[in-house]
Write a protein that holds these residues in place. Structure first.
Motif, PDB file in Angstrom:
ATOM      1  N   MET A   1     -42.797  -8.644  20.276  1.00 45.78           N
ATOM      2  CA  MET A   1     -41.585  -9.090  20.931  1.00 45.78           C
ATOM      3  C   MET A   1     -40.885  -7.876  21.550  1.00 45.78           C
ATOM      4  SD  MET A   1     -38.350 -11.315  19.596  1.00 45.78           S
ATOM      5  CE  MET A   1     -37.647 -10.226  18.415  1.00 45.78           C
ATOM      6  N   ILE A   2     -40.355  -8.061  22.734  1.00 42.02           N
ATOM      7  CA  ILE A   2     -39.616  -7.017  23.426  1.00 42.02           C
ATOM      8  C   ILE A   2     -38.203  -7.528  23.669  1.00 42.02           C
ATOM      9  CG2 ILE A   2     -39.454  -5.567  25.478  1.00 42.02           C
ATOM     10  CD1 ILE A   2     -42.487  -5.954  25.826  1.00 42.02           C
ATOM     11  N   GLN A   3     -37.238  -6.721  23.283  1.00 41.99           N
ATOM     12  CA  GLN A   3     -35.844  -7.068  23.529  1.00 41.99           C
ATOM     13  C   GLN A   3     -35.133  -5.855  24.107  1.00 41.99           C
ATOM     14  OE1 GLN A   3     -34.686  -8.457  19.666  1.00 41.99           O
ATOM     15  NE2 GLN A   3     -34.704  -6.440  18.747  1.00 41.99           N
ATOM     16  N   ILE A   4     -33.921  -6.070  24.615  1.00 39.72           N
ATOM     17  CA  ILE A   4     -33.148  -4.968  25.166  1.00 39.72           C
ATOM     18  C   ILE A   4     -31.787  -4.936  24.483  1.00 39.72           C
ATOM     19  CG2 ILE A   4     -34.334  -4.993  27.392  1.00 39.72           C
ATOM     20  CD1 ILE A   4     -31.871  -6.359  28.586  1.00 39.72           C
ATOM     21  N   LYS A   5     -31.182  -3.741  24.522  1.00 39.38           N
ATOM     22  CA  LYS A   5     -29.906  -3.554  23.835  1.00 39.38           C
ATOM     23  C   LYS A   5     -29.246  -2.283  24.370  1.00 39.38           C
ATOM     24  CE  LYS A   5     -28.374  -3.306  18.996  1.00 39.38           C
ATOM     25  NZ  LYS A   5     -28.874  -3.334  17.599  1.00 39.38           N
ATOM     26  N   ARG A   6     -27.919  -2.296  24.431  1.00 36.17           N
ATOM     27  CA  ARG A   6     -27.213  -1.066  24.800  1.00 36.17           C
ATOM     28  C   ARG A   6     -27.400  -0.047  23.690  1.00 36.17           C
ATOM     29  NH1 ARG A   6     -21.595  -0.351  26.305  1.00 36.17           N
ATOM     30  NH2 ARG A   6     -22.377   1.329  27.588  1.00 36.17           N
ATOM     31  N   VAL A   7     -27.665   1.161  24.060  1.00 39.46           N
ATOM     32  CA  VAL A   7     -27.914   2.229  23.088  1.00 39.46           C
ATOM     33  C   VAL A   7     -26.671   2.511  22.245  1.00 39.46           C
ATOM     34  CG1 VAL A   7     -27.344   4.168  24.616  1.00 39.46           C
ATOM     35  CG2 VAL A   7     -29.080   4.453  22.810  1.00 39.46           C
ATOM     36  N   TYR A   8     -25.503   2.142  22.724  1.00 39.12           N
ATOM     37  CA  TYR A   8     -24.261   2.382  21.990  1.00 39.12           C
ATOM     38  C   TYR A   8     -24.001   1.337  20.905  1.00 39.12           C
ATOM     39  CZ  TYR A   8     -23.397   5.648  25.775  1.00 39.12           C
ATOM     40  OH  TYR A   8     -23.509   6.680  26.678  1.00 39.12           O
ATOM     41  N   THR A  10     -24.705  -0.701  17.473  1.00 38.96           N
ATOM     42  CA  THR A  10     -25.189  -0.257  16.166  1.00 38.96           C
ATOM     43  C   THR A  10     -26.655  -0.636  15.969  1.00 38.96           C
ATOM     44  OG1 THR A  10     -22.968  -0.593  15.297  1.00 38.96           O
ATOM     45  CG2 THR A  10     -24.730  -0.389  13.688  1.00 38.96           C
ATOM     46  N   PRO A  11     -27.478   0.323  15.544  1.00 34.18           N
ATOM     47  CA  PRO A  11     -28.876  -0.002  15.248  1.00 34.18           C
ATOM     48  C   PRO A  11     -28.963  -1.068  14.149  1.00 34.18           C
ATOM     49  CG  PRO A  11     -28.573   2.375  15.360  1.00 34.18           C
ATOM     50  CD  PRO A  11     -27.202   1.754  15.386  1.00 34.18           C
ATOM     51  N   SER A  12     -29.998  -1.881  14.248  1.00 35.98           N
ATOM     52  CA  SER A  12     -30.206  -2.968  13.301  1.00 35.98           C
ATOM     53  C   SER A  12     -31.662  -2.969  12.842  1.00 35.98           C
ATOM     54  CB  SER A  12     -29.869  -4.301  13.983  1.00 35.98           C
ATOM     55  OG  SER A  12     -30.395  -5.388  13.270  1.00 35.98           O
ATOM     56  N   SER A  13     -31.890  -3.496  11.657  1.00 38.46           N
ATOM     57  CA  SER A  13     -33.273  -3.613  11.176  1.00 38.46           C
ATOM     58  C   SER A  13     -34.068  -4.577  12.051  1.00 38.46           C
ATOM     59  CB  SER A  13     -33.287  -4.083   9.719  1.00 38.46           C
ATOM     60  OG  SER A  13     -32.662  -5.341   9.607  1.00 38.46           O
ATOM     61  N   LYS A  14     -33.394  -5.460  12.772  1.00 39.57           N
ATOM     62  CA  LYS A  14     -34.053  -6.416  13.672  1.00 39.57           C
ATOM     63  C   LYS A  14     -34.524  -5.766  14.975  1.00 39.57           C
ATOM     64  CE  LYS A  14     -31.435 -10.317  11.918  1.00 39.57           C
ATOM     65  NZ  LYS A  14     -30.462 -11.359  12.229  1.00 39.57           N
ATOM     66  N   ASP A  15     -34.125  -4.513  15.199  1.00 39.64           N
ATOM     67  CA  ASP A  15     -34.509  -3.814  16.429  1.00 39.64           C
ATOM     68  C   ASP A  15     -35.977  -3.420  16.452  1.00 39.64           C
ATOM     69  OD1 ASP A  15     -31.874  -3.966  17.266  1.00 39.64           O
ATOM     70  OD2 ASP A  15     -31.409  -1.872  16.803  1.00 39.64           O
ATOM     71  N   GLY A  16     -36.591  -3.289  15.311  1.00 40.85           N
ATOM     72  CA  GLY A  16     -37.965  -2.790  15.282  1.00 40.85           C
ATOM     73  C   GLY A  16     -37.988  -1.353  15.754  1.00 40.85           C
ATOM     74  N   LYS A  17     -38.967  -1.008  16.581  1.00 40.83           N
ATOM     75  CA  LYS A  17     -39.036   0.349  17.142  1.00 40.83           C
ATOM     76  C   LYS A  17     -38.100   0.424  18.344  1.00 40.83           C
ATOM     77  CE  LYS A  17     -43.507   1.693  15.465  1.00 40.83           C
ATOM     78  NZ  LYS A  17     -44.797   2.280  15.760  1.00 40.83           N
TER      79      LYS A  17
END
Length: 115
Positions: A1-8, A10-17
């Motif tokens: 799965m590929i998702q996008i997110k603003r780098v600012y 908060t990191p989440s465990s759902k982010d993967g790599k």
């Protein structure tokens, strides 16, 4: 799965790599806070295309076309993203304020077409 997110965000465990896909390092963000698996700046648009676009939504359609034409030249650099996506979740990180009109949106679509 590929998702996008603003780098600012908060990191989440759902982010993967998490991979930063901007050419420039985001202002005010430390590498420790970013929690990156990698920074693939060559996956970003060329400086000329980035400056031309200037995050102007009126140029979005043309920007997408031009950026997609640039991406095949960087396929070897994109392989780590594709391999990581085949193994689990990948989050493409970007710094732009506009979450709908940025290079990560185009890159996500391009990578999905390559999987």
């Amino acid at each position: 799965m590929i998702q996008i997110k603003r780098v600012y965000q908060t990191p989440s465990s759902k982010d993967g790599k998490r991979f930063l896909v901007d050419r420039l390092w985001p202002r005010g963000l430390s590498k420790e806070k970013a929690k990156l698996a990698g920074w693939i700046k060559e996956a970003a648009p060329t400086p000329e295309l980035r400056k031309w676009f200037g995050h102007d939504p009126k140029k979005w359609i043309e920007f997408k076309k031009r950026y997609r034409r640039e991406l095949p030249a960087h396929l070897a650099l994109l392989r780590p993203l594709l391999e990581a996506a085949r193994q689990g979740t990948v989050t493409l990180l970007f710094a732009a304020k506009d979450e709908a009109h940025n290079n990560a949106v185009v890159l996500k679509s391009y990578l999905r077409s390559r999987l």
